[in-house]
Design an enzyme around this catalytic site. Structure first.
Site, PDB file in Angstrom:
ATOM      1  N   GLU A   1       0.860  -1.197   0.000  1.00  0.00           N
ATOM      2  CA  GLU A   1       0.000   0.000   0.000  1.00  0.00           C
ATOM      3  C   GLU A   1       0.886   1.234   0.000  1.00  0.00           C
ATOM      4  O   GLU A   1       1.562   1.522   0.983  1.00  0.00           O
ATOM      5  CB  GLU A   1      -0.917   0.003   1.223  1.00  0.00           C
TER       6      GLU A   1
ATOM      7  N   ARG B   1       0.574  10.497  -0.025  1.00  0.00           N
ATOM      8  CA  ARG B   1       0.963  11.548   0.921  1.00  0.00           C
ATOM      9  C   ARG B   1       2.100  12.424   0.410  1.00  0.00           C
ATOM     10  O   ARG B   1       2.493  13.379   1.097  1.00  0.00           O
ATOM     11  CB  ARG B   1       1.363  10.924   2.264  1.00  0.00           C
TER      12      ARG B   1
ATOM     13  N   THR C   1      -4.553   6.169   1.393  1.00  0.00           N
ATOM     14  CA  THR C   1      -4.957   7.551   1.659  1.00  0.00           C
ATOM     15  C   THR C   1      -5.850   8.097   0.552  1.00  0.00           C
ATOM     16  O   THR C   1      -5.728   9.258   0.143  1.00  0.00           O
ATOM     17  CB  THR C   1      -3.733   8.476   1.879  1.00  0.00           C
TER      18      THR C   1
ATOM     19  N   LYS D   1     -11.115  -1.683   6.923  1.00  0.00           N
ATOM     20  CA  LYS D   1      -9.869  -1.327   7.602  1.00  0.00           C
ATOM     21  C   LYS D   1     -10.223  -0.627   8.908  1.00  0.00           C
ATOM     22  O   LYS D   1     -10.860   0.436   8.884  1.00  0.00           O
ATOM     23  CB  LYS D   1      -9.050  -0.406   6.694  1.00  0.00           C
TER      24      LYS D   1
END
Length: 209
Positions: free
Chosen positions: A40, A44, A68, A128
């Site tokens: 993953e 960012r 994200t 999650k």
């Protein structure tokens, strides 16, 4: 691949932040060499999408996903970069709609029972728990297992090598997410051997969970 099959591909999904594009491919190769294939890479940094594209094109065996996801437009950008799945820290009606219009499988973030109910109502059965430790950790997941026995979780946030086995022992936990496989000092030093060793240790967690 659907989200559940991706989650079952390994006990740990590393949460990766790439600051230097040139680190993306060697870092991913180090993880895959250690037996960790599901990666993953978070949105960012400015180079995140280019890093995902490079890994998708150059690292054989990697199952690269984007983390994200917080805006509907992130779905198209991730698919164009070659991501095979997406992860969000939370879930909004806008993200639900974008997910339905996208080919990108999504692992949405939840923190509370109300979040879980909303995500299930939107059609998600793999979730999650984030941030996992702040949300109650192992105790919270045990509590959620009662009213939601059909749901599977990937807890992420505050989990390390020492605590991961406690989460993986739970029947409603398929895998965990964590950043301990890619420590900042190792990435900064381009110590790929250390990252491969950490990946090997993480891959073995699936044999003992």
């Amino acid at each position: 691949m659907n989200i559940l099959s991706i989650m079952r591909s390994g006990p740990v999904i590393p949460v990766i932040v790439i600051d230097r594009l040139e680190d993306a491919v060697p870092l991913a190769r180090a993880l895959v060499t250690g037996g960790v294939r599901v990666l993953e890479l978070t949105l960012r940094t400015p180079v995140a999408l280019k890093a995902i594209e490079a890994i998708a094109n150059e690292v054989e065996g990697a199952i690269i996903g984007v983390g994200t996801i917080t805006r509907p437009e992130d779905f198209d950008a991730s698919v164009k970069a070659g991501a095979l799945f997406g992860v969000s820290p939370g879930l909004t009606p806008e993200l639900v709609a974008a997910s339905r219009d996208s080919s990108l499988p999504l692992l949405p973030g939840v923190m509370t029972p109300s979040d879980v109910i909303a995500a299930r109502a939107a059609g998600f059965t793999e979730l999650k728990l984030f941030p996992a430790q702040q949300a109650g950790g192992v105790g919270m997941l045990k509590a959620l297992g009662g009213p939601f026995p059909e749901l599977s979780f990937c807890p992420t946030g505050g989990i390390g090598a020492a605590t991961a086995p406690d989460f993986l022992a739970l029947p409603n936990v398929v895998c965990v997410g964590g950043s301990w496989l890619t420590p900042g000092d190792a990435v900064a030093a381009r110590d790929w051997g250390r990252i491969t060793a950490l990946a090997r240790d993480a891959a073995r967690l699936g044999q003992t969970a």
